[in-house]
Design a protein around this motif. Structure first.
Motif, PDB file in Angstrom:
ATOM      1  N   LYS A   1       3.590  12.382   0.562  1.00 53.51           N
ATOM      2  CA  LYS A   1       2.254  11.786   0.674  1.00 53.51           C
ATOM      3  C   LYS A   1       2.197  10.689   1.741  1.00 53.51           C
ATOM      4  O   LYS A   1       1.180   9.998   1.858  1.00 53.51           O
ATOM      5  CB  LYS A   1       1.839  11.193  -0.678  1.00 53.51           C
ATOM      6  CG  LYS A   1       1.772  12.193  -1.820  1.00 53.51           C
ATOM      7  CD  LYS A   1       0.636  13.176  -1.641  1.00 53.51           C
ATOM      8  CE  LYS A   1       0.497  14.085  -2.843  1.00 53.51           C
ATOM      9  NZ  LYS A   1      -0.603  15.070  -2.673  1.00 53.51           N
ATOM     10  N   GLN A   2       3.268  10.507   2.499  1.00 51.14           N
ATOM     11  CA  GLN A   2       3.322   9.392   3.451  1.00 51.14           C
ATOM     12  C   GLN A   2       2.117   9.367   4.387  1.00 51.14           C
ATOM     13  O   GLN A   2       1.452   8.336   4.526  1.00 51.14           O
ATOM     14  CB  GLN A   2       4.600   9.470   4.299  1.00 51.14           C
ATOM     15  CG  GLN A   2       4.617   8.456   5.459  1.00 51.14           C
ATOM     16  CD  GLN A   2       5.757   8.686   6.430  1.00 51.14           C
ATOM     17  OE1 GLN A   2       6.886   8.347   6.113  1.00 51.14           O
ATOM     18  NE2 GLN A   2       5.465   9.254   7.589  1.00 51.14           N
TER      19      GLN A   2
ATOM     20  N   PHE B   1      -4.790   3.599   4.862  1.00 46.33           N
ATOM     21  CA  PHE B   1      -4.547   2.148   4.896  1.00 46.33           C
ATOM     22  C   PHE B   1      -5.571   1.434   5.773  1.00 46.33           C
ATOM     23  O   PHE B   1      -5.906   1.880   6.866  1.00 46.33           O
ATOM     24  CB  PHE B   1      -3.145   1.874   5.432  1.00 46.33           C
ATOM     25  CG  PHE B   1      -2.831   0.403   5.562  1.00 46.33           C
ATOM     26  CD1 PHE B   1      -2.598  -0.375   4.440  1.00 46.33           C
ATOM     27  CD2 PHE B   1      -2.786  -0.200   6.820  1.00 46.33           C
ATOM     28  CE1 PHE B   1      -2.311  -1.732   4.562  1.00 46.33           C
ATOM     29  CE2 PHE B   1      -2.491  -1.547   6.946  1.00 46.33           C
ATOM     30  CZ  PHE B   1      -2.253  -2.315   5.815  1.00 46.33           C
TER      31      PHE B   1
ATOM     32  N   ASP C   1       8.922  11.407   0.990  1.00 46.27           N
ATOM     33  CA  ASP C   1       7.584  11.034   0.513  1.00 46.27           C
ATOM     34  C   ASP C   1       6.560  11.984   1.125  1.00 46.27           C
ATOM     35  O   ASP C   1       6.054  11.750   2.224  1.00 46.27           O
ATOM     36  CB  ASP C   1       7.259   9.592   0.910  1.00 46.27           C
ATOM     37  CG  ASP C   1       5.894   9.139   0.392  1.00 46.27           C
ATOM     38  OD1 ASP C   1       5.215   9.941  -0.277  1.00 46.27           O
ATOM     39  OD2 ASP C   1       5.505   7.983   0.673  1.00 46.27           O
TER      40      ASP C   1
ATOM     41  N   HIS D   1       0.828  -1.209   0.000  1.00 46.74           N
ATOM     42  CA  HIS D   1       0.000   0.000   0.000  1.00 46.74           C
ATOM     43  C   HIS D   1       0.863   1.261   0.000  1.00 46.74           C
ATOM     44  O   HIS D   1       0.554   2.237  -0.698  1.00 46.74           O
ATOM     45  CB  HIS D   1      -0.910  -0.002   1.232  1.00 46.74           C
ATOM     46  CG  HIS D   1      -1.670   1.275   1.436  1.00 46.74           C
ATOM     47  ND1 HIS D   1      -2.846   1.563   0.784  1.00 46.74           N
ATOM     48  CD2 HIS D   1      -1.405   2.361   2.229  1.00 46.74           C
ATOM     49  CE1 HIS D   1      -3.275   2.766   1.157  1.00 46.74           C
ATOM     50  NE2 HIS D   1      -2.418   3.261   2.033  1.00 46.74           N
ATOM     51  N   MET D   2       1.946   1.233   0.766  1.00 47.22           N
ATOM     52  CA  MET D   2       2.809   2.409   0.911  1.00 47.22           C
ATOM     53  C   MET D   2       3.799   2.555  -0.233  1.00 47.22           C
ATOM     54  O   MET D   2       4.455   3.587  -0.334  1.00 47.22           O
ATOM     55  CB  MET D   2       3.583   2.316   2.231  1.00 47.22           C
ATOM     56  CG  MET D   2       2.734   2.341   3.482  1.00 47.22           C
ATOM     57  SD  MET D   2       1.906   3.931   3.755  1.00 47.22           S
ATOM     58  CE  MET D   2       3.293   5.002   4.095  1.00 47.22           C
ATOM     59  N   ASN D   3       3.906   1.514  -1.108  1.00 53.27           N
ATOM     60  CA  ASN D   3       4.972   1.491  -2.116  1.00 53.27           C
ATOM     61  C   ASN D   3       6.302   1.728  -1.412  1.00 53.27           C
ATOM     62  O   ASN D   3       7.036   2.676  -1.698  1.00 53.27           O
ATOM     63  CB  ASN D   3       4.727   2.545  -3.199  1.00 53.27           C
ATOM     64  CG  ASN D   3       5.677   2.391  -4.381  1.00 53.27           C
ATOM     65  OD1 ASN D   3       6.214   1.305  -4.630  1.00 53.27           O
ATOM     66  ND2 ASN D   3       5.909   3.475  -5.102  1.00 53.27           N
TER      67      ASN D   3
ATOM     68  N   GLU E   1      -0.834  10.735   4.198  1.00 55.82           N
ATOM     69  CA  GLU E   1      -2.101  10.481   3.509  1.00 55.82           C
ATOM     70  C   GLU E   1      -2.276   8.983   3.269  1.00 55.82           C
ATOM     71  O   GLU E   1      -3.372   8.436   3.445  1.00 55.82           O
ATOM     72  CB  GLU E   1      -2.148  11.233   2.184  1.00 55.82           C
ATOM     73  CG  GLU E   1      -2.223  12.741   2.320  1.00 55.82           C
ATOM     74  CD  GLU E   1      -2.224  13.433   0.970  1.00 55.82           C
ATOM     75  OE1 GLU E   1      -2.685  12.813  -0.024  1.00 55.82           O
ATOM     76  OE2 GLU E   1      -1.760  14.594   0.889  1.00 55.82           O
ATOM     77  N   LYS E   2      -1.209   8.326   2.852  1.00 54.12           N
ATOM     78  CA  LYS E   2      -1.274   6.883   2.596  1.00 54.12           C
ATOM     79  C   LYS E   2      -1.477   6.111   3.901  1.00 54.12           C
ATOM     80  O   LYS E   2      -2.231   5.130   3.939  1.00 54.12           O
ATOM     81  CB  LYS E   2      -0.008   6.417   1.875  1.00 54.12           C
ATOM     82  CG  LYS E   2       0.095   6.926   0.435  1.00 54.12           C
ATOM     83  CD  LYS E   2       1.288   6.339  -0.302  1.00 54.12           C
ATOM     84  CE  LYS E   2       2.582   6.975   0.086  1.00 54.12           C
ATOM     85  NZ  LYS E   2       3.731   6.524  -0.745  1.00 54.12           N
TER      86      LYS E   2
END
Length: 289
Positions: free
Chosen positions: A219-220, A227, A217, A164-166, A222-223
């Motif tokens: 966007k960390q 989740f 990152d 999910h986090m890539n 937000e991800k």
């Protein structure tokens, strides 16, 4: 029996463990961990009797009695690296004979509860919420240095989270560890949010805070907030819960973390005057441990 060399198990001349300066007979079976050394006397103020008050660096230990229960409250300082010191030294006090430097034949299992503060990540975890960490995700990588790590971790959860986090391969592999269920049920009861906590390796960048250095990152967070896996959502950030639960699981102790939300990252709100209200959480833990 395994012999622990002086270079591996450091014992002070007075018979105390190296960093904590606590002696085996000064450790209770029930242990409360706090980050701030100044919070140790706040917890111990509820004790009817005090046996010892020991300070060494950021580590302060007071052992005493609360309503007939013998309890040690220990400060750890900030971060999972300090938890590595504290958990290993607490276990050594409980399960290694300091005279012979050999492991005791019968395991002494401790009840370990960390009381701390955290940042909420969901609309349902506003400032002032008490969160019990049912699962912790370690961003710190500490447990990856120990054998048996995969035996105590939720590997399926880990893989789903990394996908999910890539997940950036330059970062430590995250590990997912459950708190002790019996302790969670007893301490959290029905008045704490049972959540998933990320234990970060820092307060700023690792928790998605950007001051003068840009984030790798942006966007960390937000991800993280988006989740969800098997009905679990990530509820909060702090900096110690994964190491507390992970090392305790490997060593045979019961452990959990409960924190009060002092900042909600989703709502962008904070309460820096929390010290006057955290005593309610302390009393709940003292009554239930």
């Amino acid at each position: 029996m395994k012999y622990f060399e002086p270079s591996e198990l450091l014992i002070n001349e007075d018979g105390s463990i190296f960093h904590l300066h606590v002696k085996p007979e000064q450790l209770a079976d029930n242990v409360i961990l706090v980050g701030d050394p100044g919070r140790v006397p706040t917890v111990a103020a509820h004790f009817e009797e005090k046996e010892c008050d020991i300070e060494s660096r950021e580590f302060r230990t007071i052992t005493g009695t609360y309503k007939g229960k013998r309890i040690s409250v220990v400060s750890t300082g900030i971060g999972c690296d300090n938890i590595d010191i504290v958990l290993n030294e607490l276990d050594a006090l409980a399960n290694i004979d300091f005279q012979t430097r050999t492991e005791k034949t019968v395991l002494r299992s401790l009840n370990i509860v960390r009381i701390g503060t955290c940042g909420g990540l969901q609309p349902f975890t506003p400032t002032g919420t008490f969160i019990a960490s049912v699962k912790s995700i370690g961003f710190d990588g500490l447990l990856n240095f120990y054998a048996g790590r995969n035996d105590v971790c939720d590997l399926e959860f880990e893989e789903a989270f990394k996908k999910h986090m890539n997940w950036n391969p330059q970062l430590c592999d995250p590990y997912v560890i459950d708190a002790n269920k019996e302790l969670i049920d007893r301490i959290a009861a029905d008045d704490m949010v049972r959540g998933v906590t990320i234990a970060c390796g820092g307060f700023f960048g690792p928790q998605g805070r950007e001051l003068r250095i840009p984030l790798a990152d942006p966007k960390q967070n937000e991800k993280v907030e988006a989740f969800e896996f098997n009905g679990f959502k990530i509820t909060n950030f702090e900096m110690e819960s994964s190491a507390v639960a992970g090392l305790s699981a490997l060593l045979g102790h019961k452990a959990m973390t409960c924190c009060m939300v002092i900042a909600n990252r989703w709502a962008k709100s904070a309460n820096t005057g929390y010290k006057s209200t955290i005593d309610d959480l302390i009393v709940r833990v003292l009554n239930r441990i």
